[in-house]
Design an enzyme around this catalytic site. Structure first.
Site, PDB file in Angstrom:
ATOM      1  N   LYS A 104       0.816  -1.212   0.000  1.00  0.00           N
ATOM      2  CA  LYS A 104       0.000   0.000   0.000  1.00  0.00           C
ATOM      3  C   LYS A 104       0.857   1.273   0.000  1.00  0.00           C
ATOM      4  CE  LYS A 104      -3.987  -2.286   0.698  1.00  0.00           C
ATOM      5  NZ  LYS A 104      -3.660  -3.715   0.770  1.00  0.00           N
TER       6      LYS A 104
HETATM    7  C1  LIG Z   1      -4.353  -4.834   0.340  1.00  0.00           C
HETATM    8  C2  LIG Z   1      -3.576  -6.090   0.283  1.00  0.00           C
HETATM    9  C3  LIG Z   1      -3.864  -7.093  -0.650  1.00  0.00           C
HETATM   10  C4  LIG Z   1      -5.007  -6.987  -1.618  1.00  0.00           C
HETATM   11  O1  LIG Z   1      -4.846  -5.963  -2.552  1.00  0.00           O
HETATM   12  P1  LIG Z   1      -6.113  -5.383  -3.319  1.00  0.00           P
HETATM   13  O2  LIG Z   1      -5.612  -4.245  -4.109  1.00  0.00           O
HETATM   14  O3  LIG Z   1      -7.087  -4.966  -2.259  1.00  0.00           O
HETATM   15  O4  LIG Z   1      -6.652  -6.499  -4.145  1.00  0.00           O
HETATM   16  C5  LIG Z   1      -3.053  -8.216  -0.662  1.00  0.00           C
HETATM   17  N1  LIG Z   1      -2.046  -8.365   0.228  1.00  0.00           N
HETATM   18  C6  LIG Z   1      -1.750  -7.425   1.142  1.00  0.00           C
HETATM   19  C7  LIG Z   1      -0.640  -7.664   2.091  1.00  0.00           C
HETATM   20  C8  LIG Z   1      -2.494  -6.257   1.199  1.00  0.00           C
HETATM   21  O5  LIG Z   1      -2.202  -5.334   2.118  1.00  0.00           O
END
Ligand SMILES: *Cc1c(COP(=O)(O)O)cnc(C)c1O
Length: 496
Positions: free
Chosen positions: A112
């Site tokens: 993120k």
């Molecule tokens: C947010 C997240 C995901 C999923 O990603 P999306 O964009 O919501 O599909 C997968 N793994 C981790 C560690 C995340 O923080």
């Protein structure tokens, strides 16, 4: 380049405006009104650049109301060596058919950060450009990682406040501590009694409350979103798919022009959608593999054409993927339905009313040209963590393990595959250490000790941002039921 809502309204919206608003006025998501395409020559040029260079070029393709120098400024300020000491993204080729793109070398140790370090800078610039004088409050629902990354990105940003709702059930101890110890004068963190979908639904309700919106406007205030429904979050994620390709070409693993596959651990469908946009923009990608955990509503949809969230919500060891309503799927549906906004709106209304919709065979087969899918359960994830460690001496977190496990089930290895690694294993110590050393080794001892054990036994240092986490002061311990979310948000917005 302008944007419009997947449900038809807000045509002609600029990039700046889309970033500030987050969600379109009819509840739809902003999508580009024209196709962005890089020529093979342009992509070849990208392959010779470093991460920041690629980022500046790719972002410029979609954000033409920012001039190139402004974009470069945002990129340089977001991906500094101080925030990403090992560079914005790591890349490890495990064998002839599998590489791993590590997106967790940032300040919160999850992918993120790739978007949430730059989104606040986009927003700051967009506000300046538009002469926006309203105070913006970012409201965010998180399944664990978005919350911390958004808090870290927006803390102490002038003219902006940020509030995060996380589900009290489901996030890892480390994720929770990262949020409740958050520093900054403009931040708030509240736990919701319930799961991520309850938190996300609650936030969406606040966004769609027209009376509340009007009241805020009257008081010089507005809401915005840091969830992946915001186009400004999706865009920076397109970059690392180009970067992966550049790395593979540079190492000679693939020849320029040769197609590759990506496998993406999926929750809200944001990360994987960015891969789809990279493919649309000309990146030589054949299949995009959607990897789900037990909450496999998207994987099922990609196989059957039926999206059905009427099922039990499962709490798993990959909590960031514990989601039954994957918001970003709406952007894919929009394309698959030939940009028929009325049809998108119908399906989304069906989803809201009955939790279910279905697309026709032709639509599904169009989607399946680009996507493949599969799922793995917690038992398989645990085995995968142990297997990959043993085979390659390489440590992965449970989300990445869902990806690698699904890759092994689905891929015939005719093309090189890049699996996206979305979090540091040290954010999910209990699961990772339990997988390697057996559950007896971790049961009944605190997460801080498990973390230390994991580091000691593998010889891998705990990432700097997580060091000392267990000793930090807890600043936020409010827990509310979902019905109290609007009031809790209002109190924060009005400093009550
Ligand atoms: C947010 C997240 C995901 C999923 O990603 P999306 O964009 O919501 O599909 C997968 N793994 C981790 C560690 C995340 O923080």
């Amino acid at each position: 380049m302008t944007y419009r809502s997947t449900r038809g309204k807000d045509a002609g919206t600029s990039f700046s405006e889309a970033v500030i608003k987050g969600l379109a006025s009819d509840g739809g998501l902003f999508v580009p009104e024209e196709e962005v395409r890089f020529t093979p020559d342009e992509i070849k040029k990208l392959c010779g650049m470093d991460y920041k260079g690629i980022a500046a070029e790719v972002i410029a393709g979609y954000a033409d109301d920012f001039d190139p120098a402004e974009i470069r400024e945002c990129v340089d300020e977001a991906y500094t060596a101080a925030k990403f000491p090992e560079g914005p993204a790591g890349f490890t080729t495990l064998d002839g058919s599998l590489s791993v793109l590590e997106l967790w070398h940032g300040p919160t140790c999850a992918f993120k950060d790739m978007a949430l370090q730059i989104l606040p800078l986009f927003m700051k610039k967009a506000v300046e450009k538009r002469g926006e004088s309203k105070e913006i409050t970012i409201l965010t629902a998180t399944s664990g990682d978005t919350g911390k990354a958004a808090l870290e990105g927006f803390r102490d940003v002038e003219g902006v406040k940020i509030m995060v709702f996380y589900p009290s059930e489901g996030v890892s101890e480390t994720q929770k501590l990262q949020m409740v110890t958050q520093a900054g004068s403009n931040v708030n963190v509240v736990a919701i009694v319930g799961n991520f979908d309850n938190a996300q639904t609650g936030v969406k309700k606040i966004f769609s409350d027209k009376a509340f919106e009007k009241k805020l406007l009257g008081d010089g205030k507005m809401l915005s979103s840091a969830n992946s429904i915001n186009w400004g979050r999706l865009l920076p994620q397109i970059v690392y798919y180009f970067y992966s390709y550049a790395r593979l070409v540079a190492s000679g693993t693939v020849k320029f022009g040769e197609k590759i596959d990506f496998c993406v651990p999926t929750g809200n469908f944001g990360d994987i959608l960015a891969c789809y946009y990279a493919k649309k923009a000309g990146l030589p990608v054949e299949k995009i593999i959607c990897a789900s955990n037990e909450n496999k509503v998207v994987a099922d949809f990609l196989r059957t054409g039926v999206y059905d969230k009427n099922r039990e919500f499962m709490t798993t060891t990959s909590p960031a993927m514990d989601i039954l309503v994957s918001s970003n799927l709406e952007r894919l549906i929009y394309d698959a339905l030939g940009k028929d906004c009325g049809a998108v709106k119908d399906l989304m209304e069906k989803l809201a009313a009955c939790g279910k919709y279905e697309v026709g065979k032709d639509v599904l087969s169009k989607i399946r040209n680009d996507f493949d899918s599969g799922f793995s359960d917690c038992g398989e994830v645990s085995k995968e963590i142990a297997k990959i460690y043993k085979k390659y001496n390489y440590l992965i977190d449970p989300h990445t393990a869902v990806g690698v496990s699904v890759f092994e089930k689905v891929s015939d290895r005719t093309r090189h595959t890049v699996c996206v690694s979305t979090a540091s294993p040290f954010k999910f110590n209990a699961c990772v250490a339990g997988s390697l050393f057996g559950s007896d080794a971790v049961e009944g001892i605190g997460e801080d000790k498990v973390c230390a054990l994991l580091s000691e036994k593998t010889g891998i240092p705990v990432p700097a941002p997580l060091c000392g986490l267990f000793d930090r002061e807890i600043r936020f311990n409010e827990v509310v039921t979902p019905d109290l979310m609007p009031k809790t948000a209002e109190d924060f917005i009005y400093d009550k």
